[in-house]
Design an enzyme around this catalytic site. Structure first.
Site, short mmCIF file in Angstrom:
data_model
loop_
_atom_site.label_atom_id
_atom_site.label_comp_id
_atom_site.label_asym_id
_atom_site.label_seq_id
_atom_site.Cartn_x
_atom_site.Cartn_y
_atom_site.Cartn_z
N ASP A 160 0.84 -1.20 0.00
CA ASP A 160 0.00 0.00 0.00
C ASP A 160 0.87 1.24 0.00
O ASP A 160 0.46 2.30 -0.49
CB ASP A 160 -0.93 -0.01 1.22
CG ASP A 160 -2.01 -1.07 1.08
OD1 ASP A 160 -3.03 -0.79 0.44
OD2 ASP A 160 -1.83 -2.19 1.59
N ASN A 218 1.83 -2.94 4.13
CA ASN A 218 0.87 -3.78 3.42
C ASN A 218 -0.19 -4.25 4.41
O ASN A 218 -0.10 -3.98 5.61
CB ASN A 218 1.58 -4.98 2.76
CG ASN A 218 0.74 -5.60 1.66
OD1 ASN A 218 0.19 -4.91 0.81
ND2 ASN A 218 0.60 -6.91 1.69
#
Length: 199
Positions: free
Chosen positions: A49, A59
Protein backbone atom coordinates in the site's frame (compact mmCIF):
# COMPACT_ATOMS: atom_id res chain seq x y z
CA UNK A 1 -8.74 -10.85 3.67
CA UNK A 2 -9.35 -7.17 4.23
CA UNK A 3 -11.00 -5.79 2.17
CA UNK A 4 -13.45 -8.66 2.34
CA UNK A 5 -13.38 -9.77 -1.30
CA UNK A 6 -9.79 -8.94 -2.24
CA UNK A 7 -8.75 -12.59 -2.24
CA UNK A 8 -11.56 -13.47 -4.63
CA UNK A 9 -10.68 -10.64 -7.00
CA UNK A 10 -6.97 -11.54 -6.98
CA UNK A 11 -7.78 -15.24 -7.55
CA UNK A 12 -9.94 -14.39 -10.56
CA UNK A 13 -7.24 -12.19 -12.04
CA UNK A 14 -4.58 -14.88 -11.58
CA UNK A 15 -6.81 -17.54 -13.14
CA UNK A 16 -7.47 -15.23 -16.08
CA UNK A 17 -3.70 -14.90 -16.48
CA UNK A 18 -3.44 -18.68 -16.85
CA UNK A 19 -1.87 -19.46 -13.48
CA UNK A 20 -2.61 -22.39 -11.22
CA UNK A 21 -4.32 -20.86 -8.18
CA UNK A 22 -5.17 -21.99 -4.65
CA UNK A 23 -7.10 -19.62 -2.37
CA UNK A 24 -6.55 -19.70 1.41
CA UNK A 25 -7.71 -17.53 4.29
CA UNK A 26 -5.37 -14.68 5.22
CA UNK A 27 -4.75 -16.08 8.71
CA UNK A 28 -3.46 -19.31 7.14
CA UNK A 29 -0.82 -17.67 4.92
CA UNK A 30 2.11 -17.56 7.37
CA UNK A 31 1.45 -21.21 8.31
CA UNK A 32 1.66 -22.22 4.65
CA UNK A 33 4.89 -20.28 4.12
CA UNK A 34 6.42 -22.01 7.15
CA UNK A 35 6.06 -25.30 5.21
CA UNK A 36 4.51 -27.01 8.19
CA UNK A 37 1.98 -28.59 5.84
CA UNK A 38 4.72 -29.67 3.39
CA UNK A 39 3.76 -27.16 0.72
CA UNK A 40 6.65 -26.44 -1.62
CA UNK A 41 7.00 -22.67 -1.97
CA UNK A 42 9.63 -21.15 -4.24
CA UNK A 43 9.08 -17.52 -3.35
CA UNK A 44 6.57 -15.13 -1.81
CA UNK A 45 5.29 -12.02 -3.59
CA UNK A 46 3.15 -9.41 -1.83
CA UNK A 47 1.92 -6.03 -2.96
CA UNK A 48 2.31 -2.82 -0.99
CA UNK A 49 0.00 0.00 0.00
CA UNK A 50 3.02 2.25 0.53
CA UNK A 51 6.82 2.06 0.38
CA UNK A 52 9.20 3.82 2.72
CA UNK A 53 12.11 5.70 1.20
CA UNK A 54 14.53 3.52 3.24
CA UNK A 55 13.12 0.29 1.79
CA UNK A 56 10.43 -0.82 4.24
CA UNK A 57 6.85 -1.53 3.07
CA UNK A 58 3.32 -1.05 4.37
CA UNK A 59 0.87 -3.78 3.42
CA UNK A 60 -2.29 -5.39 4.74
CA UNK A 61 -2.18 -6.57 8.34
CA UNK A 62 -0.69 -10.06 8.52
CA UNK A 63 2.04 -9.31 5.97
CA UNK A 64 4.72 -8.99 8.66
CA UNK A 65 4.06 -12.55 9.85
CA UNK A 66 4.33 -13.85 6.29
CA UNK A 67 7.64 -12.02 5.84
CA UNK A 68 8.98 -13.49 9.09
CA UNK A 69 7.93 -17.00 8.06
CA UNK A 70 9.67 -16.57 4.70
CA UNK A 71 12.85 -15.34 6.41
CA UNK A 72 12.85 -18.26 8.86
CA UNK A 73 12.55 -20.80 6.05
CA UNK A 74 14.92 -18.92 3.73
CA UNK A 75 12.25 -18.34 1.08
CA UNK A 76 12.82 -15.25 -1.11
CA UNK A 77 10.31 -12.52 -0.20
CA UNK A 78 9.45 -9.85 -2.79
CA UNK A 79 7.22 -6.79 -2.90
CA UNK A 80 5.63 -6.05 -6.29
CA UNK A 81 4.73 -2.38 -6.53
CA UNK A 82 5.33 0.79 -8.48
CA UNK A 83 7.80 3.24 -6.99
CA UNK A 84 5.03 5.82 -7.19
CA UNK A 85 3.91 4.22 -3.92
CA UNK A 86 6.94 5.63 -2.11
CA UNK A 87 5.49 7.76 0.69
CA UNK A 88 6.69 11.35 0.76
CA UNK A 89 5.96 11.59 4.50
CA UNK A 90 5.94 9.26 7.53
CA UNK A 91 2.77 7.18 7.54
CA UNK A 92 0.47 6.35 10.43
CA UNK A 93 -1.09 2.89 10.50
CA UNK A 94 -4.86 3.12 10.23
CA UNK A 95 -6.90 1.76 13.14
CA UNK A 96 -10.16 0.24 11.93
CA UNK A 97 -13.33 0.42 14.09
CA UNK A 98 -13.55 -2.12 16.92
CA UNK A 99 -17.06 -3.01 15.76
CA UNK A 100 -15.55 -4.77 12.73
CA UNK A 101 -14.11 -7.35 15.12
CA UNK A 102 -16.96 -7.54 17.66
CA UNK A 103 -20.03 -5.40 17.18
CA UNK A 104 -21.42 -5.83 20.70
CA UNK A 105 -18.27 -6.47 22.65
CA UNK A 106 -18.26 -6.83 26.45
CA UNK A 107 -17.84 -3.67 28.44
CA UNK A 108 -14.25 -2.72 29.30
CA UNK A 109 -12.91 -4.94 26.50
CA UNK A 110 -10.36 -3.07 24.39
CA UNK A 111 -9.95 -4.14 20.76
CA UNK A 112 -7.01 -3.31 18.54
CA UNK A 113 -7.83 -3.46 14.84
CA UNK A 114 -4.92 -2.12 12.75
CA UNK A 115 -5.36 -2.25 8.98
CA UNK A 116 -1.69 -2.49 7.97
CA UNK A 117 1.68 -3.97 8.88
CA UNK A 118 5.09 -2.39 8.46
CA UNK A 119 7.56 -4.82 6.88
CA UNK A 120 11.21 -4.00 7.70
CA UNK A 121 13.63 -3.71 4.77
CA UNK A 122 15.81 -6.52 6.13
CA UNK A 123 12.97 -9.01 5.54
CA UNK A 124 12.55 -8.00 1.89
CA UNK A 125 14.66 -9.77 -0.75
CA UNK A 126 13.78 -7.25 -3.42
CA UNK A 127 11.16 -5.00 -5.00
CA UNK A 128 9.63 -5.89 -8.37
CA UNK A 129 9.16 -2.45 -9.93
CA UNK A 130 8.73 -0.69 -13.26
CA UNK A 131 12.53 -0.29 -13.23
CA UNK A 132 13.32 -3.96 -12.65
CA UNK A 133 14.06 -5.81 -9.43
CA UNK A 134 15.62 -3.54 -6.82
CA UNK A 135 17.17 -4.23 -3.44
CA UNK A 136 15.52 -2.25 -0.61
CA UNK A 137 18.63 -0.11 -0.20
CA UNK A 138 18.37 0.94 -3.89
CA UNK A 139 14.83 2.34 -3.56
CA UNK A 140 15.87 5.88 -2.62
CA UNK A 141 18.30 6.19 -5.53
CA UNK A 142 15.79 4.82 -8.04
CA UNK A 143 13.14 7.25 -6.84
CA UNK A 144 15.58 10.15 -6.97
CA UNK A 145 16.52 9.30 -10.56
CA UNK A 146 13.02 8.62 -11.88
CA UNK A 147 10.54 10.46 -9.67
CA UNK A 148 12.49 13.40 -8.21
CA UNK A 149 9.35 15.25 -7.10
CA UNK A 150 8.82 12.55 -4.45
CA UNK A 151 12.22 13.31 -2.96
CA UNK A 152 11.39 17.02 -3.09
CA UNK A 153 8.16 16.28 -1.23
CA UNK A 154 10.19 14.80 1.62
CA UNK A 155 11.34 18.34 2.30
CA UNK A 156 7.84 19.77 2.09
CA UNK A 157 6.30 20.79 5.41
CA UNK A 158 2.78 22.05 5.97
CA UNK A 159 3.24 24.92 8.42
CA UNK A 160 -0.39 25.49 9.31
CA UNK A 161 -1.92 22.89 11.65
CA UNK A 162 -5.33 24.02 10.43
CA UNK A 163 -4.30 23.23 6.86
CA UNK A 164 -3.12 19.79 7.94
CA UNK A 165 -6.48 19.08 9.56
CA UNK A 166 -8.54 20.34 6.64
CA UNK A 167 -6.36 18.77 3.92
CA UNK A 168 -5.00 15.45 5.25
CA UNK A 169 -4.37 14.22 1.73
CA UNK A 170 -1.23 16.37 1.72
CA UNK A 171 0.43 13.58 3.71
CA UNK A 172 0.42 11.17 0.78
CA UNK A 173 0.11 13.17 -2.44
CA UNK A 174 3.21 13.44 -4.58
CA UNK A 175 3.28 17.22 -4.71
CA UNK A 176 4.69 19.06 -7.72
CA UNK A 177 4.28 16.02 -9.95
CA UNK A 178 4.05 16.98 -13.62
CA UNK A 179 2.06 14.93 -16.13
CA UNK A 180 4.22 13.79 -19.04
CA UNK A 181 2.16 12.32 -21.93
CA UNK A 182 5.22 10.28 -22.95
CA UNK A 183 5.41 8.56 -19.57
CA UNK A 184 1.91 8.70 -18.08
CA UNK A 185 -1.44 7.25 -19.05
CA UNK A 186 -4.53 9.35 -18.38
CA UNK A 187 -7.47 7.13 -17.56
CA UNK A 188 -11.15 7.36 -16.70
CA UNK A 189 -12.44 4.87 -14.14
CA UNK A 190 -15.87 3.36 -13.76
CA UNK A 191 -16.97 1.92 -10.41
CA UNK A 192 -19.38 -0.98 -9.93
CA UNK A 193 -20.74 -2.56 -6.78
CA UNK A 194 -18.79 -5.54 -5.52
CA UNK A 195 -21.80 -7.85 -5.92
CA UNK A 196 -22.08 -7.07 -9.62
CA UNK A 197 -18.35 -7.54 -10.05
CA UNK A 198 -18.24 -10.93 -8.33
CA UNK A 199 -21.42 -12.34 -9.80
Amino acid sequence: TRPKYQGRITAKNLLAAGLKVTLVTDSEAAFLVSREDQQEIDLVILGADAIGIEGWAFNKVGSYGIALAAKTDQIPFYIAATLLKVAPHPLIIEERPAAEVWEKRPKKLEILNPAFDKIPAELITGYITEFGILKPEKIKRAVKENYPWIIESLEFKVKSSKLKKERPYLSYLHLREKVDPQKHILATFRLETIDNFLE
